[in-house]
Scaffold this active site. Structure first.
Site, short mmCIF file in Angstrom:
data_model
loop_
_atom_site.label_atom_id
_atom_site.label_comp_id
_atom_site.label_asym_id
_atom_site.label_seq_id
_atom_site.Cartn_x
_atom_site.Cartn_y
_atom_site.Cartn_z
CG ASP A 1 -1.80 1.50 1.53
OD1 ASP A 1 -2.66 1.15 0.47
OD2 ASP A 1 -1.91 1.84 2.05
N GLY B 1 -3.41 9.57 -3.61
CA GLY B 1 -4.59 9.36 -4.05
C GLY B 1 -4.72 11.17 -4.66
CB CYS C 1 -3.33 0.41 -2.67
SG CYS C 1 -3.21 2.57 -2.87
CB THR D 1 -4.25 5.15 -5.56
OG1 THR D 1 -5.47 5.27 -4.42
CG2 THR D 1 -4.29 6.41 -5.96
CB CYS E 1 -9.80 4.23 -0.68
SG CYS E 1 -7.89 4.66 0.81
CB THR E 2 -7.23 -0.81 1.65
OG1 THR E 2 -5.19 0.71 1.13
CG2 THR E 2 -7.67 -1.21 0.61
CG HIS E 3 -5.56 4.58 4.14
ND1 HIS E 3 -4.90 4.42 3.09
CD2 HIS E 3 -4.38 5.33 5.47
CE1 HIS E 3 -3.61 4.54 3.41
NE2 HIS E 3 -3.18 5.35 3.97
N1 DGL Z 1 -4.95 2.90 0.21
C1 DGL Z 1 -5.29 3.51 -0.57
C2 DGL Z 1 -6.64 3.40 -1.74
O1 DGL Z 1 -6.72 1.94 -1.02
C3 DGL Z 1 -4.71 5.01 -0.79
C4 DGL Z 1 -3.65 5.93 -0.59
C5 DGL Z 1 -3.61 7.35 -1.02
O2 DGL Z 1 -2.40 7.07 -0.76
O3 DGL Z 1 -4.30 7.88 -1.45
O4 DGL Z 1 -6.50 3.97 -2.15
#
Ligand code: DGL
Length: 269
Positions: A7, A40, A70, A72, A194-196
């Protein structure tokens, strides 16, 4: 043996955590490009180059299979990397397809023509780059017809999570949900694209209301990985695994420990 989970930063830990629970005997190598997060807000070319460099470094560390945990990176780099040709014995997989198969109630790899599905109004929360790519809508169109997707680009949420500012992250999530619901007042389902965002899942669910089914990727991707490894037992890779970051290992370890509520120790990538 080690399966790679990549990620831009901490978000992929939500996928890693589910994968470790689902596959307790598998070693994982986690790689967070925290020094360059968020991805992102970058353009597609930039995300592609950064993702490619990180994945190559994971291959060098002994992984044969890398999951782009991720969205993105999955949107901007996955297809391009696969089409550009991968080194012999190496594979990269993304996180969109398991999610869309769950939303459209399909079994793994069901490639039958698109059909009508139960949900018709879907809210998509994702980074600006993922929303701009329209990759989610493209994958959905291969599998379902008649689904109205309203996408909300959630600026600022990833930065706040990476900075450990959860009060700001919560406030931003609430305001992004409000903005989405002004455009689509009654979504039946919401995608945390988004995985966050699963780190904020309760806030999304509360703001959306109990009638909205929230889909997040952790367990869906873990189940799909378990299925893949059963069919490809040669993809476990070599090496010990561990947690690698391009950022400050002690700072990233503190945040990861806080999010997963267990001791996580990162080392320099
Ligand atoms: N965790 C990431 C995703 O799933 C992204 C984020 C980022 O760096 O903006 O999109």
């Amino acid at each position: 043996m080690a399966v790679g989970i990549f990620d831009s930063g901490l978000g992929g830990l939500t996928v890693l955590n589910a994968a470790q629970k689902r596959l307790p005997d598998v070693n994982f190598l986690y790689y967070g490009d925290n020094a360059r997060a968020p991805y992102g807000v970058r353009d597609a070319e930039d995300v592609y180059q950064l993702t490619k460099a990180a994945v190559e470094s994971m291959w060098d560390k002994g992984c044969d299979l890398v999951i782009l945990a991720c969205n993105t990176a999955s949107a901007a780099a996955l297809r391009r990397m696969q089409e550009g040709g991968l080194p012999k014995g190496k594979r990269v997989l993304g996180v969109f397809v398991p999610l869309i198969e769950a939303l459209t109630e399909r079994q793994w790899g069901d490639n039958s023509p698109p059909r009508e599905v139960a949900v018709q109004h879907v809210a998509l929360f994702a980074t600006p780059a993922t929303v701009a790519s329209r990759a989610f809508q493209r994958e959905l169109a291969f599998r379902a017809i008649g689904v109205d997707v309203e996408a909300q680009s959630c600026g600022g949420v990833v930065d706040a999570i990476e900075d450990g500012d959860l009060i700001l992250a919560e406030a931003l999530v609430r305001s992004h949900v409000d903005a989405l619901m002004r455009k689509m007042p009654h979504p039946e389902a919401a995608i945390l694209g988004c995985t966050h965002y699963p780190l904020m899942e309760e806030i999304f669910q509360t703001a959306l209301g109990p009638q909205v089914k929230v889909f997040s990727q952790g367990t869906l991707v873990a189940d799909s990985l378990a299925d893949y490894l059963q069919r490809h037992p040669d993809m476990y890779g070599a090496g010990e695994g561990g947690y690698f970051t391009t950022g400050d290992p002690s700072r990233v370890s503190d945040r990861a420990t806080q999010f997963l509520r267990r001791e996580i120790t990162f080392q320099a990538a």
